[in-house]
Design a protein around this motif. Sequence first.
Motif, PDB file in Angstrom:
ATOM      1  N   SER A 306       9.788 -11.115   9.293  1.00 17.55           N
ATOM      2  CA  SER A 306       9.378 -10.022  10.028  1.00 17.55           C
ATOM      3  C   SER A 306      10.546  -8.575  10.079  1.00 17.55           C
ATOM      4  O   SER A 306      11.753  -8.945  10.426  1.00 17.55           O
ATOM      5  CB  SER A 306       8.529 -10.500  11.227  1.00 17.55           C
ATOM      6  OG  SER A 306      10.210 -10.490  12.060  1.00 17.55           O
ATOM      7  N   ASP A 705       8.021  -7.275   6.504  1.00 23.34           N
ATOM      8  CA  ASP A 705       7.061  -6.551   6.979  1.00 23.34           C
ATOM      9  C   ASP A 705       6.873  -6.443   8.534  1.00 23.34           C
ATOM     10  O   ASP A 705       7.486  -6.945   9.030  1.00 23.34           O
ATOM     11  CB  ASP A 705       5.423  -7.217   6.427  1.00 23.34           C
ATOM     12  CG  ASP A 705       5.061  -6.380   5.216  1.00 23.34           C
ATOM     13  OD1 ASP A 705       4.587  -5.655   5.033  1.00 23.34           O
ATOM     14  OD2 ASP A 705       3.969  -7.488   4.883  1.00 23.34           O
ATOM     15  N   HIS A 706       6.895  -4.765   8.599  1.00 27.02           N
ATOM     16  CA  HIS A 706       6.529  -4.861  10.044  1.00 27.02           C
ATOM     17  C   HIS A 706       5.705  -5.713  10.613  1.00 27.02           C
ATOM     18  O   HIS A 706       4.753  -6.389   9.797  1.00 27.02           O
ATOM     19  CB  HIS A 706       6.506  -2.992  10.167  1.00 27.02           C
ATOM     20  CG  HIS A 706       6.796  -2.887  11.942  1.00 27.02           C
ATOM     21  ND1 HIS A 706       4.799  -2.525  12.869  1.00 27.02           N
ATOM     22  CD2 HIS A 706       7.128  -3.007  12.413  1.00 27.02           C
ATOM     23  CE1 HIS A 706       6.221  -2.277  13.659  1.00 27.02           C
ATOM     24  NE2 HIS A 706       6.814  -2.179  13.825  1.00 27.02           N
ATOM     25  N   GLY A 714       8.650  -1.053   7.762  1.00 28.12           N
ATOM     26  CA  GLY A 714       8.674  -2.681   7.093  1.00 28.12           C
ATOM     27  C   GLY A 714       9.801  -2.839   6.324  1.00 28.12           C
ATOM     28  O   GLY A 714      10.972  -1.514   5.797  1.00 28.12           O
TER      29      GLY A 714
END
Lengths: 802, 115
Positions: A306, A705-706, A714
């Motif tokens: 993340s 990803d964010h 992201g």
Amino acid sequence: MSKTWKTLVAYNLCLFTAVILTVGLGNSFSSLPALGPLLSPFTGFWRNSPVRGKDVEKFDWSSLSAPVTVVWDKHSVPHVFGKTLQDVYQVQGFLHARDRLFQMELSTRPAFGRLSEMLGPKLEKYDRFFIKMGMRRSVEKTYEMVMADPEVRAAVESYTEGANRYIRSLSASRYPVEYKLLGQSPELWTAKKSVGLLKVMTFRLAGRSYDLMVTKHLQKLGRKKAMSLFPGKFPARWFAGYEAGRGYQKPEFRGSSTDEFTASFQMFPEYLQPFATNGSNNWAVSGRVTRDGQTYIANDTHLKYSTPNVWYEQQLVATDDNVNIYGAAFAGAPGLEIGIQPEFGWAVTNGNTDVADWFEVEFESESSLRYLWNGDWKTAEKVDEEFLVKGGSSESVELLYTEAGLVMAREGKLGLALRWMPHEGSNEFRAFLELVRSKDRKDCEKAIKHLWSPSQNVICADTENVAIYHAGRVPIRPSGDGQFVKNGRVSDTQWKGFVPFENIPKKVDPKQGYVFSANAPVASDKYPYFVTWDYNPPYRALRISEVLDKNAKDASIESFKALQTDDLDLSARETLPLMLELLGKEPLADQVVALKAWDHRTGAKSSEASLFFAWRSLFRRALFEPVLGPREGNLYPKNMIVTQILEAISKGSRHPALWILGESPKDKVKELLRDSLEQALAQLTDQYGDPKNWAWGEVQGTQIDHLIKLGPFGGDLTSMGGSVDSVNANGGNHGPSWRHIARLGEDFEVHVNYPGGQPGNPFDPDYRAFVKGWAEGSYREVNFYRGLEQALESLAPTEEVK
Amino acid sequence: MIYAIGLLVLSLSWMLPWWGFAAICFLLGHKMKSAFGAFAKAFVAVFCVWGIVAYIENIQSQGFMAIKMSSMFSIPHPMLMILLTALVGGLLGGVWCASGFYLHQLLLMRKQKRA
């Protein structure tokens, strides 16, 4: 007159337009944020330009016993110098909040079932689930223990004080941009939120439970067939890394598979699984065997990728407490979860202990609270828990507590109760805070007694000794293996306490001089207690062991780097030759001929890896789907079973799972292999064209990803090698989220490599500073300062000192 | 007048809610000589202030703000994010200023009628 009217009409039109525009831009519509406040360069996202702190910051709040100095190095890593640990934790809270406020809040919310309050109705099912499975009570119990422990309480409260110092100073225009996009404002931090964060991590690492799935198969296939696909026992060679089975006291109760109970419950509730491949690698080689006489230690943790990264890198120094340590923290909790200093270091991997069991309970009637318990009726405790959903509605979840656990579902007279060990509370903070203060292997062993859940394979290494412990509480099951739903009408099936710490699997100062773990089985048949049937495949552990067997003596930073980024897939090495052999001597496509020569390395450019994984995955499906139905994931039965089945056919030996291939297994397997190979070739050609373009890095795709998937916050797809069964356990959206290697002793060095960056502000140029180096496998040596003077000197080496 | 609006918006917006600049424009609309003039002057003033402040803030982030936000809103070029910001500000400022102008006219007319 008419002029007045004209003006009036014009005024109204104009005002109407103005009001409509302002109201329209000032409110959010469905998922679109309110554009007015967001775009305004005085309140909106334009105000989120990164603030570059000074290189040296001094904090002298009245709540500190002495001023604390923070030195920032050029990688945005803070080095915190204070007098006491409590002071240091306070500043740590402040720094975490400043760099990672949104992440902190988001990561603790699941523990309270408060995701949909922030993110909307789509998250409602998660809140329901987390409340229903007892997260809130787990937090409460742990919180009570934390508050009753003066040292831990002081640390957590000091941390909270620091975090709130920052949150209170924050004006709305400086809220992290995610809050602005969601139209929310940050809340103050609390000690309970820190506890919640740890419970969420506990769920991610010890919340997995496929017992319901295998019980479903048990009901359909019978015990023998179900056990053949989901065995609770494993071949001895998979128990790499531990000396389980020797020197343990005989327990009062011993787990056995003699529990013949089969649940009648039919409609099993959906259980939201954490990532099943959450895991890690760690190993250490003692200075007693290395050529240079130094101890080396390595750790890489495999969690979902993340941005921002789950870890926050920092150095903590408390002169009065004699602490100077470097490592990785969770934003939201005081102390470090991974730590290293010149004399000592610890490293963790998930222990996979099964701490979730299911029990079938019987109620008096469909809606009754009275249930059967040892032949008597007892009344379940009913509690309604509320939670809020963004947009205003308040929802409620009904919790039913029985002696057998928390009822997750009812069906007719029957109920299905979950017993999850964290329901009873635990005090992991104490373990981690003691680890920060530890000086050697022995201190470390004392500290990890407090680590109850999630269970971890903890390596404790000092300049001479290395040891590994399967730390964490292991429930003692009087019957059955905790694999299937058990009879919850009687207390006989309930856990009988926990394995005493003296009896946990461990390996202390082994002769060969090294220890390691990789989420593989830790306990063989000889170990007197049942640990879990649901370990990760042993391939990473076996690879680490095979490499260390050869070159432990030559341990160096470089050799450890090579091992951490090693992309040799042992599951491929063991399975592919069998697949090719059993495929027979038919005319083969060029690509299949190439597979024969493949070195089983899963590099980013390998087309063979792409073909192998596609082939095996389709073969698995063809093998299991007719019997088990559509796949629940691509994980069960485990890949080891596939290999074992093929091996048995190849050798003509027996294997309990051969029944799935029918009357003539050899012909059937050949047919399935041929068909799935054809399909795999067609799929890859279809999607990627020429075999030149089947690069594994592209096919697997690696994406970070964010946190809430805000696209541009992201990362783009990165081409990277590795596979879940390689030491370089990159699985696309999941894998080595932190790597470090250290040499202890006089020439102390720490090298790190992880997909992240320190600041959590998506607009900060350093937001993803380390991702590129991570993808390339290049490490960065960290700055470890012996003291504040050295840190200050390092900042201005060319400046004249007066 | 453009300068007056610009300066007031620039100096007061830091402490006001996001729509504070609209109130300023509305009030200053009373001093305007024509509806179009009111709209145009406020538009230009707010357009410039919002655009320039956004531009400067964007430089502070080495351009990342415009790049990431334009991508989030599927706007083809980062600089268009600044343009969009300026346009939204300008437009709102303009209509509020024109509203202020008309209100002033109405009040004047009422006063004249009474007189």
